[in-house]
Design a protein around this motif. Structure first.
Motif, PDB file in Angstrom:
ATOM      1  N   UNK A  58      -2.584  28.596 -59.735  1.00  0.00           N
ATOM      2  CA  UNK A  58      -1.422  27.931 -59.807  1.00  0.00           C
ATOM      3  C   UNK A  58      -1.645  26.547 -59.815  1.00  0.00           C
ATOM      4  N   UNK A  59      -1.153  25.923 -60.903  1.00  0.00           N
ATOM      5  CA  UNK A  59      -1.213  24.434 -61.258  1.00  0.00           C
ATOM      6  C   UNK A  59       0.239  24.031 -61.112  1.00  0.00           C
ATOM      7  N   UNK A  60       0.401  22.705 -60.388  1.00  0.00           N
ATOM      8  CA  UNK A  60       1.758  22.152 -60.296  1.00  0.00           C
ATOM      9  C   UNK A  60       1.415  20.607 -60.935  1.00  0.00           C
ATOM     10  N   UNK A  61       2.213  20.390 -61.765  1.00  0.00           N
ATOM     11  CA  UNK A  61       2.196  18.970 -62.706  1.00  0.00           C
ATOM     12  C   UNK A  61       2.290  17.650 -62.168  1.00  0.00           C
ATOM     13  N   UNK A  62       3.484  17.946 -61.083  1.00  0.00           N
ATOM     14  CA  UNK A  62       3.943  16.737 -60.325  1.00  0.00           C
ATOM     15  C   UNK A  62       4.719  17.133 -59.133  1.00  0.00           C
ATOM     16  N   UNK A  63       5.080  16.233 -58.240  1.00  0.00           N
ATOM     17  CA  UNK A  63       5.635  16.348 -56.782  1.00  0.00           C
ATOM     18  C   UNK A  63       6.934  17.198 -57.161  1.00  0.00           C
ATOM     19  N   UNK A  64       7.619  16.837 -58.087  1.00  0.00           N
ATOM     20  CA  UNK A  64       9.197  17.658 -58.389  1.00  0.00           C
ATOM     21  C   UNK A  64       9.053  18.778 -59.028  1.00  0.00           C
ATOM     22  N   UNK A  65       7.982  19.542 -59.417  1.00  0.00           N
ATOM     23  CA  UNK A  65       7.777  20.714 -60.038  1.00  0.00           C
ATOM     24  C   UNK A  65       7.281  21.576 -59.192  1.00  0.00           C
ATOM     25  N   UNK A  66       7.153  21.276 -57.631  1.00  0.00           N
ATOM     26  CA  UNK A  66       6.621  22.329 -56.555  1.00  0.00           C
ATOM     27  C   UNK A  66       7.530  23.753 -56.941  1.00  0.00           C
ATOM     28  N   UNK A  67       8.892  23.545 -57.158  1.00  0.00           N
ATOM     29  CA  UNK A  67       9.734  24.762 -57.332  1.00  0.00           C
ATOM     30  C   UNK A  67       9.294  25.946 -56.665  1.00  0.00           C
ATOM     31  N   UNK A  68       9.031  27.206 -57.041  1.00  0.00           N
ATOM     32  CA  UNK A  68       8.690  28.218 -56.424  1.00  0.00           C
ATOM     33  C   UNK A  68       7.299  28.584 -55.898  1.00  0.00           C
ATOM     34  N   UNK A  69       6.640  27.513 -55.733  1.00  0.00           N
ATOM     35  CA  UNK A  69       5.029  27.485 -55.519  1.00  0.00           C
ATOM     36  C   UNK A  69       4.657  28.191 -54.403  1.00  0.00           C
ATOM     37  N   UNK A  70       5.247  27.966 -53.200  1.00  0.00           N
ATOM     38  CA  UNK A  70       5.043  28.427 -52.078  1.00  0.00           C
ATOM     39  C   UNK A  70       5.286  29.863 -52.028  1.00  0.00           C
ATOM     40  N   UNK A  71       6.336  30.558 -52.556  1.00  0.00           N
ATOM     41  CA  UNK A  71       6.600  31.674 -52.850  1.00  0.00           C
ATOM     42  C   UNK A  71       5.398  32.611 -53.614  1.00  0.00           C
ATOM     43  N   UNK A  72       5.233  32.033 -54.661  1.00  0.00           N
ATOM     44  CA  UNK A  72       4.465  32.393 -55.680  1.00  0.00           C
ATOM     45  C   UNK A  72       2.962  32.660 -54.982  1.00  0.00           C
ATOM     46  N   UNK A  73       2.408  31.560 -54.224  1.00  0.00           N
ATOM     47  CA  UNK A  73       1.196  31.598 -53.649  1.00  0.00           C
ATOM     48  C   UNK A  73       1.087  32.833 -52.530  1.00  0.00           C
ATOM     49  N   UNK A  74       2.012  32.974 -51.848  1.00  0.00           N
ATOM     50  CA  UNK A  74       2.198  34.162 -51.120  1.00  0.00           C
ATOM     51  C   UNK A  74       2.080  35.296 -51.661  1.00  0.00           C
ATOM     52  N   UNK A  75       2.891  35.481 -52.842  1.00  0.00           N
ATOM     53  CA  UNK A  75       3.084  36.888 -53.381  1.00  0.00           C
ATOM     54  C   UNK A  75       1.499  37.321 -54.179  1.00  0.00           C
ATOM     55  N   UNK A  76       1.126  36.262 -54.802  1.00  0.00           N
ATOM     56  CA  UNK A  76      -0.034  36.627 -55.587  1.00  0.00           C
ATOM     57  C   UNK A  76      -1.411  36.139 -54.921  1.00  0.00           C
ATOM     58  N   UNK A  77      -1.229  35.267 -53.927  1.00  0.00           N
ATOM     59  CA  UNK A  77      -2.485  35.088 -53.222  1.00  0.00           C
ATOM     60  C   UNK A  77      -3.437  34.379 -54.038  1.00  0.00           C
ATOM     61  N   UNK A  78      -2.948  33.246 -54.862  1.00  0.00           N
ATOM     62  CA  UNK A  78      -3.823  32.399 -55.552  1.00  0.00           C
ATOM     63  C   UNK A  78      -4.092  30.877 -54.750  1.00  0.00           C
ATOM     64  N   UNK A  79      -4.951  30.228 -55.468  1.00  0.00           N
ATOM     65  CA  UNK A  79      -5.289  29.017 -55.299  1.00  0.00           C
ATOM     66  C   UNK A  79      -4.296  27.591 -55.847  1.00  0.00           C
ATOM     67  N   UNK A  80      -4.028  26.943 -54.933  1.00  0.00           N
ATOM     68  CA  UNK A  80      -2.901  25.952 -55.674  1.00  0.00           C
ATOM     69  C   UNK A  80      -3.476  24.318 -55.929  1.00  0.00           C
ATOM     70  N   UNK A  81      -3.413  24.099 -57.212  1.00  0.00           N
ATOM     71  CA  UNK A  81      -3.960  22.558 -57.336  1.00  0.00           C
ATOM     72  C   UNK A  81      -2.909  21.993 -57.965  1.00  0.00           C
TER      73      UNK A  81
END
Length: 197
Positions: A58-81
């Protein structure tokens, strides 16, 4: 899920506050499955991604685009960049940070953009085909068919921000996929040039 380019799908969530779509991307590049800047996920998008997964990154382009990243990481068990320059300002513990000119999985290049709304604002460049840029908050697709900078009050210095965006024109691309608003799928380089005049 809307197919934009080969291996690139988008889902959108309408922001009443901003009166435009917040877009998330699902990329299949080589053997990698990647999500970018995920807004709230529709049931259709979730089903599509699970069917075509598993998601690796999961790639986040800037600090204001975290959006649903935490939920998505939990659901899909992916690495976060996330961008190195924004990591300290995010309520999200990344697996890895990235910086300018770094090559991310899937052959995606990082373009760090100076003097933007957030210090780590990064565009993602996909060189395959005719080339595509993925932009977080660098430019937004509003009105449809055009690209524009954010309102002047979002920057410390709007002219410096505009100068920082000129770096995008050094790359060969035909499409600009935006995090907010409507993407431009062909002839986008000239639209970026117009936005920066």
């Amino acid at each position: 899920m809307k197919p934009l380019l080969p291996g690139v799908w988008q889902w959108s969530w309408f922001s009443d506050e901003k009166q435009l779509d917040f877009n998330g991307l699902f990329l299949t590049v080589g053997e990698h499955k990647i999500l970018v800047d995920p807004p709230p996920m529709t049931a259709e998008a979730g089903t599509f991604i699970r069917r075509n997964g598993p998601v690796d990154y999961l790639i986040v382009t800037n600090r204001d685009h975290v959006r649903e990243a935490a939920t998505v990481r939990t659901e899909f068990k992916c690495q976060v960049f996330v961008p190195e320059a924004d990591a300290a300002q995010m309520e999200l513990q990344p697996t890895k940070t990235f910086k300018d000119q770094e090559l991310l999985p899937g052959g995606i290049w990082v373009i760090h953009l100076k003097d933007q709304k957030s210090p780590g604002e990064s565009a993602l460049f996909i060189p395959q085909g005719k080339g595509a840029l993925i932009l977080g908050d660098a430019l937004i697709g509003k009105p449809a068919g055009a690209l524009s900078m954010l309102p002047a009050e979002k920057y410390a210095d709007r002219e410096k921000a505009k100068e920082g965006l000129r770096r995008l024109l050094k790359y060969q691309f035909d499409a600009v996929i935006v995090g907010d608003g409507t993407s431009i799928m062909s002839g986008a380089k000239s639209v970026v040039e117009q936005a920066l005049q």
